[in-house]
Design an enzyme around this catalytic site. Structure first.
Site, PDB file in Angstrom:
ATOM      1  CG  ASP A   1      -1.861   1.154   1.406  1.00 40.96           C
ATOM      2  OD1 ASP A   1      -2.588   1.377   0.631  1.00 40.96           O
ATOM      3  OD2 ASP A   1      -1.595   2.088   2.255  1.00 40.96           O
TER       4      ASP A   1
ATOM      5  CD  GLU B   1      -2.202   1.912  -3.327  1.00 40.98           C
ATOM      6  OE1 GLU B   1      -3.292   2.470  -3.646  1.00 40.98           O
ATOM      7  OE2 GLU B   1      -1.565   2.096  -2.244  1.00 40.98           O
TER       8      GLU B   1
END
Length: 709
Positions: free
Chosen positions: A351, A387
């Site tokens: 993330d 990401e």
């Protein structure tokens, strides 16, 4: 409080380690002046039974060995040191702290003012000092028994070019599943259930990507509104599987249940990828609670501003872990290795990964984080997915991660959405994204599989909502619809939300098939979001992070079975044909031993496109020939892999168009195997001769197949 026998112990490994006779405890804290180990009653976790002063300190690690302690023991730490927020120090021994290396955590937080290191409501805010004991309100770390019979478990080790990723949420996937026993719905055990596994196998999934299962915290402001942090991007325990997804208890059993889930999925040939959040913790900004890292050694874990009272925030959550510090890097690497070696997971999706790459303020692709992962013989061998952005300045880095990494390709998502909603000037970029985004990855000697292709993700509209709403509808989040992305590149097909208009519903169904077909035919690694295969809706909510209810859970009883049947056939068709999942780039040149290029793009007239054609603003349609003779891949015995050839027609125009098939050298006959307008997925379809003309319906995809001779 009773005294208990203890010995110096060892500084390694960090955390609590049971050896069959007792437990070694080790805690890193560079700036602490003292550490106390607190033990709690297993039946009443609010009752502290023993407090042990850890007097041994080796290389900034405090340690002690306590004989006689067994798995299931609850514990926490109280850390002494200066409380000087302006200098970056927030030690407060009145706050019980979770072990940063805890392998299990007993329960969830009970929000109370005592959890904060300062006096709530004091005019000096966080510069004040709280003496309220937080122990009754915070869950406890748990000593675990690490033994487990893996029965020879091995990773399926599916290569990227054969991977189909399925992003899902442990709870939401099975919470409403009518064929899963009610007592285990929404848990790790439910994901391991034969019904779940058969569904994934039939769908053609090779890897599930689980939204965060590291133990996380529900923010106080959400709890006060009777909401929850459903998505889980608020980690407090980087080694502990969250107890809320366990069907079997709170004293470490969640670890065993997670391992059983992984073993069952591996036996079915399905990999397990974890969505991990190493960029920040659940302790928030300077006004946040003291739960673990902040009280263990604030300055040794977080990125602080020049005024060390405050935190650098590249994540939008109030703080950022400082991955430049050796102890933080060690924490991250130890966590990753633990999940690989002890929990047998097959990869990670990071993330806001750009945050981890920030050396000072700018994102540096050669940062220590990448260097350490690249040289690590364990971590470097699993799937690593970034990401590739964060919320800080200059934080969008799609295409900039180093070799060895795959990336969520946000440019693919945006382009495919724009193309199917009819945006102008999309042909050139659409072709680039469809063929693997060579403009982003080829110069670094990366392959098309560096691109994780997706149209939807957990964050944003579901696929059905993407074709049903022009605007977000996040009222249930109680933020006056201000949260969530406002520019979604969505199109409601004529009416906003649910409708009885048959024409609109027919178009929406076709658009879903268009998106799914484009995704699965594209070069790169496709990622499907759970429920998109059968038309799941979140009622227009594009930021359902706090909705632990039927807005987020998959409603299996309302599944669009026609769409599900189409998706199953589509995925398994694409898996069967390596031309759709190449290991290497198309060359756009004649193939050795063949009369044609490995790829060629065509106008509706059946002629090849030239440079000028790519720039026509009004153009919404094109066709592509993909040869199965140019795969550049070797079989098990070294022979060249050959496949059928395909002619794919994309028509995003609002009217039907006549398409002329290419000359004989590209193939004498073609079989129509897919037509999204007719909801057709049939490998024995209608036959067309070379140069024949066929009508392609408005907003549809047609795939023609030329069997290998």
């Amino acid at each position: 409080m009773k005294k208990i026998e203890n010995y110096p112990g060892n500084p390694y490994p960090l955390g609590s380690t049971w050896d069959g006779e007792g437990v070694n405890f080790a805690l890193f804290s560079e700036n602490a002046t003292g550490v106390e180990l607190c033990l709690f009653d297993a039946e009443d976790d609010k009752q502290e039974t023993h407090r042990i002063s850890m007097t041994e300190r080796t290389h900034q690690v405090w340690h002690a060995y306590v004989p006689g302690i067994k798995p299931g023991q609850l514990y926490g730490y109280r850390v002494h040191g200066p409380y000087e927020p302006s200098c970056g120090h927030r030690f407060n021994p009145y706050k019980l702290l979770l072990d940063p290396y805890a392998k299990a955590i007993s329960g969830t937080i009970e929000w109370h003012d005592a959890l904060f290191g300062y006096k709530m409501g004091h005019p000096d805010e966080d510069l004040s000092f709280s003496k309220q004991d937080s122990a009754p309100y915070i869950p406890k770390s748990v000593v675990i028994d690490p033994s487990f019979d893996w029965e020879g478990d091995r990773s399926p080790n599916v290569p990227y070019h054969k991977t189909i990723i399925y992003e899902t949420h442990v709870k939401g996937f099975t919470k409403m599943h009518p064929e899963i026993p009610e007592g285990i719905r929404g848990t790790y055990a439910a994901l391991a259930h034969p019904v779940t596994i058969k569904y994934l196998q039939d769908l053609g999934i090779t890897a599930i990507e689980l939204m965060p299962i590291h133990h996380f915290i529900t923010d106080r402001h959400l709890a006060d509104r009777n909401l929850t942090n459903y998505w889980g991007y608020n980690t407090i325990g980087f080694f502990a599987p969250d107890v809320r997804y366990s069907s079997s208890g709170t004293r470490g059993e969640q670890v065993v249940e997670f391992k059983k889930m992984v073993k069952a999925l591996h036996q079915a040939g399905i990999e397990v990828i974890l969505d991990v959040v190493y960029n920040h913790t659940a302790e928030g900004n300077h006004m946040g609670p003291t739960l673990s890292f902040r009280g263990v050694d604030n300055a040794a874990y977080y990125r602080l501003t020049d005024d060390k009272r405050f935190y650098m925030d590249y994540t939008g959550t109030g703080n950022t872990l400082n991955a430049n510090l050796p102890n933080v890097l060690r924490l991250i690497m130890d966590s990753l290795r633990y999940w690989i070696l002890e929990m047998h997971v097959d990869g990670f999706r990071f993330d806001l990964a750009a945050t981890l790459a920030r050396e000072l303020h700018e994102v540096d692709r050669l940062s220590a984080f990448f260097d350490i992962i690249h040289q690590d013989p364990v971590i470097s061998q699993v799937k690593l997915i970034a990401e590739p952005w964060d919320v800080g300045e200059g934080g969008y880095h799609v295409g900039n991660f180093p070799p060895g990494w795959a990336e969520w390709n946000g440019k693919y998502r945006d382009c495919i959405r724009d193309y199917w909603r009819g945006a102008d000037s999309m042909l050139a970029e659409f072709a680039e994204r469809f063929t693997g985004s060579s403009d982003l990855y080829r110069d670094d000697y990366r392959s098309p599989t560096a691109s994780i292709n997706f149209v939807t993700a957990h964050d944003g509209f579901t696929l059905r909502d993407l074709v049903s709403y022009n605007n977000k509808h996040n009222d249930a989040n109680a933020e006056d619809n201000r949260d969530g992305e406002s520019h979604n590149r969505s199109w409601n097909c004529g009416e906003e939300g649910p409708t009885e208009n048959a024409e609109v519903n027919t178009l929406r169904a076709r658009q879903q098939r268009n998106f799914l077909t484009t995704l699965m035919l594209s070069q790169g690694v496709p990622m499907l979001v759970a429920g998109d295969e059968f038309g799941r809706t979140q009622r227009g909510n594009n930021n359902a992070y706090c909705q632990d209810n039927e807005i987020s859970w998959l409603n299996w009883n309302q599944a669009d079975t026609e769409l599900l049947d189409f998706t199953r056939k589509l995925i398994n068709f694409c898996r069967k044909h390596p031309v759709f999942n190449r290991r290497r780039w198309f060359q756009g040149e004649p193939i050795k031993g063949a009369k044609v290029k490995d790829i060629a793009w065509f106008l509706p007239e059946g002629t090849e496109m030239n440079d000028e054609n790519w720039n026509h603003d009004f153009a919404k349609s094109l066709a592509v020939f993909m040869s199965g003779h140019g795969l550049h891949a070797k079989g098990a015995k070294g022979e060249q892999i050959l496949d059928d050839s395909f002619y794919v027609i994309f028509n995003a125009h609002y009217e039907s168009l006549n398409y002329r098939l290419p000359p004989v050298k590209y193939g004498k006959t073609w079989i129509k195997v897919l037509d999204t307008a007719a909801n057709l997925m049939d490998e024995e379809g209608e036959v067309f001769e070379a140069k024949a003309t066929l009508e392609v319906a408005a907003r549809s995809v047609v795939v023609l197949h030329q069997p290998l001779e």
